[in-house]
Design a protein around this motif. Sequence first.
Motif, PDB file in Angstrom:
ATOM      1  N   MET A  83     -18.638 -55.489 -28.548  1.00  0.00           N
ATOM      2  CA  MET A  83     -18.698 -54.253 -27.755  1.00  0.00           C
ATOM      3  C   MET A  83     -19.321 -54.514 -26.383  1.00  0.00           C
ATOM      4  N   PHE A  84     -20.309 -55.401 -26.324  1.00  0.00           N
ATOM      5  CA  PHE A  84     -20.900 -55.738 -25.025  1.00  0.00           C
ATOM      6  C   PHE A  84     -19.858 -56.381 -24.110  1.00  0.00           C
ATOM      7  N   VAL A  85     -19.047 -57.273 -24.661  1.00  0.00           N
ATOM      8  CA  VAL A  85     -18.004 -57.928 -23.859  1.00  0.00           C
ATOM      9  C   VAL A  85     -16.996 -56.893 -23.368  1.00  0.00           C
ATOM     10  N   ALA A  86     -16.590 -55.982 -24.257  1.00  0.00           N
ATOM     11  CA  ALA A  86     -15.640 -54.937 -23.858  1.00  0.00           C
ATOM     12  C   ALA A  86     -16.228 -54.082 -22.736  1.00  0.00           C
ATOM     13  N   TYR A  87     -17.513 -53.754 -22.860  1.00  0.00           N
ATOM     14  CA  TYR A  87     -18.162 -52.944 -21.820  1.00  0.00           C
ATOM     15  C   TYR A  87     -18.128 -53.675 -20.479  1.00  0.00           C
ATOM     16  N   LEU A  88     -18.464 -54.967 -20.471  1.00  0.00           N
ATOM     17  CA  LEU A  88     -18.515 -55.714 -19.213  1.00  0.00           C
ATOM     18  C   LEU A  88     -17.132 -55.870 -18.594  1.00  0.00           C
ATOM     19  N   VAL A  89     -16.112 -56.053 -19.430  1.00  0.00           N
ATOM     20  CA  VAL A  89     -14.749 -56.182 -18.911  1.00  0.00           C
ATOM     21  C   VAL A  89     -14.300 -54.874 -18.263  1.00  0.00           C
ATOM     22  N   TYR A  90     -14.474 -53.760 -18.988  1.00  0.00           N
ATOM     23  CA  TYR A  90     -14.042 -52.474 -18.435  1.00  0.00           C
ATOM     24  C   TYR A  90     -14.890 -52.063 -17.238  1.00  0.00           C
ATOM     25  N   ARG A  91     -16.149 -52.460 -17.231  1.00  0.00           N
ATOM     26  CA  ARG A  91     -17.003 -52.158 -16.083  1.00  0.00           C
ATOM     27  C   ARG A  91     -16.488 -52.864 -14.831  1.00  0.00           C
ATOM     28  N   THR A  92     -16.002 -54.088 -14.999  1.00  0.00           N
ATOM     29  CA  THR A  92     -15.425 -54.825 -13.863  1.00  0.00           C
ATOM     30  C   THR A  92     -14.157 -54.141 -13.363  1.00  0.00           C
ATOM     31  N   TRP A  93     -13.343 -53.664 -14.286  1.00  0.00           N
ATOM     32  CA  TRP A  93     -12.082 -53.036 -13.901  1.00  0.00           C
ATOM     33  C   TRP A  93     -12.304 -51.663 -13.251  1.00  0.00           C
ATOM     34  N   TYR A  94     -13.214 -50.876 -13.795  1.00  0.00           N
ATOM     35  CA  TYR A  94     -13.409 -49.489 -13.337  1.00  0.00           C
ATOM     36  C   TYR A  94     -14.841 -49.301 -12.842  1.00  0.00           C
TER      37      TYR A  94
END
Length: 246
Positions: free
Chosen positions: A55-66
Motif C-alpha cells: 500500500m505504501f508503494v501504491a501511495y507513492l506511485v499515485y502521489r507521483t502521478w497526481y
Amino acid sequence: MDSHAIATHPEHAHAGHDHPPFLRHHFESVEQQREATSFGMWLFLLTEFMFFGGMFVAYLVYRTWYYPAFVAGSHQLSVLLGSINTVILICSSLTMSLAVYAAQKGRKAALVRWLSITLLLGLVFLGIKASEYREKWEQHHVPGLNFSVSDFVHVNPAYPGQPALPLDMAEKTQVYFSLYFAMTGMHALHMIIGICVLAGLIFRARAGAYTSGHTNTVENFGLYWHFIDIVWNFLFPLLYLISRHQ
C-alpha cells in the motif's frame, strides 16, 4: 484443553522429566517453545510488513502521478489530531514495554496495570480516528459513498494560498482519499484486533497466567503492538505532513 491439562494428562506428559504447566507437550523445553513462538511471530510480522509495504508503494506511485491532487487532499487532514494520535501510540508502546518487563519480573499488579493503560490508550486512538472519519463524511470526502470535488475546484478559504484544481485533477483527490481510508482503515482494524487480544491478556493476567515464568504470549503481543506503532509512524508523515505547506 488448557495448557495445564495438556501438561498433566497422562497421554501428553513428557516421559522421564517434569516440566512447567505452560509447556506444550510437543516441545522439549521452555526455551525451545520460546524460540518457536518468537520465530512464528516474526514470520507473521514479516507478512504484515509486506502487506502494508504494497500500500505504501501504491501511495507513492499515485502521489507521483497526481501530485497536485494529493497535496490538496492532505490539506484536508487535521495535523493536530494526527499528532495527538502519534503521541498516544508512542506512549502505548512504552506502556506495552513496561507490561512485558512486569511479566518478566513476575509482577502481577504492574502487568495488569500497564496492559490496562495500553488498552485505554488504544481506545483513545480509535476514538480520535473515528472523529476524523466522521469529519470526512460530513465534508463529503468519502469515495464511493458521498464524495464531492467542490472543496478542490474552488479556492478553500482555510488555505487561500492553495490554488483551485482543474476538474480532472480535482477528481483525482478521490485516489488520495481512497488510499487514506484503505491504509488508516487497515491500521485501525489491526488496532481493534490488538485491543481485543489485550482484553483477553488482562483477563488472564489477573488470574496470574503470565507471571510464573510464562511470558511468551505477552512478549509476542508486545511485538505486534510495536508493529502497529511503527506502521502509524510511517502513515502519519506520509498522509498528513509531506508537502503540507505547498
